[in-house]
Design a protein around this motif. Structure first.
Motif, PDB file in Angstrom:
ATOM      1  N   LEU A 224       0.873  -1.170   0.000  1.00 33.76           N
ATOM      2  CA  LEU A 224       0.000   0.000   0.000  1.00 33.76           C
ATOM      3  C   LEU A 224       0.913   1.223   0.000  1.00 33.76           C
ATOM      4  O   LEU A 224       1.677   1.434   0.945  1.00 33.76           O
ATOM      5  CB  LEU A 224      -0.878  -0.029   1.254  1.00 33.76           C
ATOM      6  N   VAL A 225       0.857   1.994  -1.081  1.00 29.97           N
ATOM      7  CA  VAL A 225       1.713   3.174  -1.233  1.00 29.97           C
ATOM      8  C   VAL A 225       0.857   4.397  -0.903  1.00 29.97           C
ATOM      9  O   VAL A 225      -0.195   4.608  -1.519  1.00 29.97           O
ATOM     10  CB  VAL A 225       2.274   3.247  -2.670  1.00 29.97           C
ATOM     11  N   CYS A 226       1.311   5.191   0.076  1.00 24.43           N
ATOM     12  CA  CYS A 226       0.428   6.203   0.677  1.00 24.43           C
ATOM     13  C   CYS A 226       0.562   7.587   0.034  1.00 24.43           C
ATOM     14  O   CYS A 226       0.474   8.607   0.707  1.00 24.43           O
ATOM     15  CB  CYS A 226       0.691   6.261   2.184  1.00 24.43           C
TER      16      CYS A 226
ATOM     17  N   CYS B 115      -5.782   3.827  -6.674  1.00 22.35           N
ATOM     18  CA  CYS B 115      -5.002   3.726  -7.912  1.00 22.35           C
ATOM     19  C   CYS B 115      -4.411   2.335  -8.050  1.00 22.35           C
ATOM     20  O   CYS B 115      -3.683   1.866  -7.176  1.00 22.35           O
ATOM     21  CB  CYS B 115      -3.915   4.785  -7.950  1.00 22.35           C
ATOM     22  N   ILE B 116      -4.742   1.700  -9.155  1.00 23.37           N
ATOM     23  CA  ILE B 116      -4.292   0.329  -9.376  1.00 23.37           C
ATOM     24  C   ILE B 116      -3.373   0.236 -10.600  1.00 23.37           C
ATOM     25  O   ILE B 116      -2.970  -0.849 -10.990  1.00 23.37           O
ATOM     26  CB  ILE B 116      -5.487  -0.645  -9.531  1.00 23.37           C
TER      27      ILE B 116
ATOM     28  N   THR C 110       2.767  -0.260 -14.328  1.00 22.20           N
ATOM     29  CA  THR C 110       2.258  -1.319 -13.461  1.00 22.20           C
ATOM     30  C   THR C 110       0.738  -1.377 -13.598  1.00 22.20           C
ATOM     31  O   THR C 110       0.092  -0.362 -13.855  1.00 22.20           O
ATOM     32  CB  THR C 110       2.589  -1.072 -11.979  1.00 22.20           C
ATOM     33  N   ALA C 111       0.210  -2.567 -13.432  1.00 22.58           N
ATOM     34  CA  ALA C 111      -1.242  -2.747 -13.467  1.00 22.58           C
ATOM     35  C   ALA C 111      -1.599  -3.851 -12.484  1.00 22.58           C
ATOM     36  O   ALA C 111      -1.293  -5.021 -12.707  1.00 22.58           O
ATOM     37  CB  ALA C 111      -1.697  -3.110 -14.876  1.00 22.58           C
ATOM     38  N   THR C 112      -2.199  -3.464 -11.385  1.00 18.36           N
ATOM     39  CA  THR C 112      -2.603  -4.432 -10.371  1.00 18.36           C
ATOM     40  C   THR C 112      -3.977  -4.993 -10.735  1.00 18.36           C
ATOM     41  O   THR C 112      -4.880  -4.239 -11.102  1.00 18.36           O
ATOM     42  CB  THR C 112      -2.643  -3.751  -8.992  1.00 18.36           C
TER      43      THR C 112
ATOM     44  N   PRO D 136       1.963  -6.786  -6.067  1.00 22.27           N
ATOM     45  CA  PRO D 136       0.825  -5.949  -6.467  1.00 22.27           C
ATOM     46  C   PRO D 136       0.731  -4.719  -5.574  1.00 22.27           C
ATOM     47  O   PRO D 136       0.900  -4.824  -4.350  1.00 22.27           O
ATOM     48  CB  PRO D 136      -0.390  -6.864  -6.284  1.00 22.27           C
ATOM     49  N   ILE D 137       0.498  -3.572  -6.184  1.00 23.59           N
ATOM     50  CA  ILE D 137       0.502  -2.335  -5.410  1.00 23.59           C
ATOM     51  C   ILE D 137      -0.808  -1.582  -5.561  1.00 23.59           C
ATOM     52  O   ILE D 137      -1.431  -1.577  -6.616  1.00 23.59           O
ATOM     53  CB  ILE D 137       1.677  -1.418  -5.814  1.00 23.59           C
ATOM     54  N   VAL D 138      -1.195  -0.947  -4.461  1.00 22.85           N
ATOM     55  CA  VAL D 138      -2.345  -0.045  -4.449  1.00 22.85           C
ATOM     56  C   VAL D 138      -1.835   1.291  -3.929  1.00 22.85           C
ATOM     57  O   VAL D 138      -1.130   1.331  -2.913  1.00 22.85           O
ATOM     58  CB  VAL D 138      -3.464  -0.583  -3.531  1.00 22.85           C
TER      59      VAL D 138
END
Ligand SMILES: [Zn+2]
Length: 410
Positions: A185-187, A195-196, A325-327, A370-372
């Protein structure tokens, strides 16, 4: 597993009890200038020190890991009830560095003053991204203080150099902290969007080589400027072609090939044809424009320009390669973040895409995590004068983080 509400309500109560402490920390954090500027010797250290002191006071035994003298990452790990549960290992991430405020005279409030007016906190880094970091730290603290059970492991990564070459997150990965992580989780400030996707970036140095000559006798030389100009015209055509082929990505828009630097010859030597001309390209990509494909087409363009310009060469050097990137929207962290936002705001958040790269790009590229990206602050306010964050949004983000972290680490 236990009733989720039974875990969340006490954590939210603990967070509420800490609201004044969160605001006090955030003000101190903004007042600790953390522009990395080797010319004047400033670094992330004062801001990282505050984070380290806070986590030490909470008994979290944070690590202080320098990527260069005075440029620390601060890393802390919280283990849940079943820390060996390898299915859930969540990184919550933010950066301590901020960009230059520019001319302080252009600011209504001092850029490192952390002035609060009408619920807005002003200062460089309030939105990008000390507000998000403060929210994340106090969310984790509230979970810990409330004794809320969670499975797996929570890793807090508060790193240096996001605005530069992302050396902080690269060091974090190199030290093995990202190994086995199942999500991040990127804040960063995204104004309520989940954002995905993130745009990719290629930074390229293009060198046209030729042969020096007197400007009065161009036939005896080989002017690299003409070849470089042809290459740049070709880049504009390639950009149009890529945009036509790939269309607009729903969250990221179009790909771009933008020349940003030109360098050749000298105004003091206008009668000299130089032997070299250089351009830099800032290429911004979507998942529909993979970097190897773009590089292949740019190299084909270079060969075509060379054929049209005998005795000239075009070489392309990759300075930086940050993939898009695409989560997968079906990732559990996406669902946990969406549900957390809904519980806080009573409405479903829109999905979105980040126009630039973030530290999450490196986690994705190096470990496939995977990042959000989700955090307090308007999307467009970073790097502007009079940067601000709404304090109510910081508190709301902290509540969303509590729910999202507990929802994911279930
Ligand atoms: Zn940022």
């Amino acid at each position: 597993m236990s009733d989720p509400l039974a875990r969340i309500a006490p954590a939210l109560a603990a967070l509420r009890a800490d609201e004044a402490a969160l605001e006090a920390f955030l003000r101190d954090f903004v007042r600790a200038p953390s522009v990395y500027d080797p010319d004047v010797g400033t670094t992330e250290e004062p801001a990282a020190r505050l984070v380290h002191d806070l986590l030490t006071a909470w008994d979290w035994s944070p690590r202080w890991e320098e990527i260069a003298p005075g440029r620390p990452n601060v890393v802390a790990t919280l283990r849940g009830a079943r820390p060996d549960d390898r299915r859930r290992r969540l990184i919550v991430e933010g950066h301590t560095d901020v960009v230059t405020p520019g001319d302080p005279a252009r600011w209504t409030h001092p850029p490192f003053g952390a002035t609060a007016v009408d619920g807005k906190l002003y200062g460089r880094g309030t939105a990008d991204m000390k507000g998000g970091v403060a929210a994340a730290l106090f969310a984790a603290r509230a979970i810990q203080r409330s004794g809320a059970e969670f499975a797996g492991t929570l890793i807090l990564a508060i790193v240096a150099d996001e605005e530069g070459l992302m050396l902080g997150i690269k060091e974090f990965v190199a030290r093995g902290h990202a190994d086995g992580a199942t999500a991040a989780l990127v804040c960063e400030p995204e104004g309520g969007r989940v954002c995905i996707a993130q745009k990719g970036a290629l930074r390229l140095r293009v060198v046209a080589g030729g042969r020096m000559a007197h400007g009065a006798m161009p036939e005896s030389g080989a002017n690299p400027l003409a070849a470089l100009a042809a290459f740049l015209v070709g880049c504009a055509a390639l950009e149009r072609a890529l945009q036509a082929e790939c269309g607009e990505h729903p969250y990221l828009g179009k790909p771009y090939l933008t020349p940003t630097v030109l360098d050749a010859g000298s105004p003091a030597q206008m009668n000299v044809i130089p032997d070299m001309a250089v351009a830099h390209l800032d290429v911004r990509t979507t998942p529909d424009t993979p970097h190897p494909m773009i590089l292949d087409r740019l190299r084909a363009l270079a060969r075509a320009v060379e054929r049209d310009h005998p005795e000239r060469t075009i070489t392309i050097k990759v300075i930086e390669d940050r993939p898009p990137t695409a989560t997968d929207p079906a990732e559990p962290l996406v669902a946990a973040t969406v549900a957390a936002h809904e519980a806080e705001w009573g409405a479903t958040p829109p999905f979105g895409g980040v126009p630039g790269a973030t530290d999450g790009t490196i986690l994705w590229r190096e470990r496939g995590i995977p990042i959000v990206t989700y955090g307090p602050g308007d999307t467009t306010i970073p790097h502007q004068v009079n940067e601000f964050v709404r304090l109510a949004e910081v508190h709301a983000a902290a509540r969303v983080y509590v729910r999202a972290i507990l929802g994911y680490l279930e």
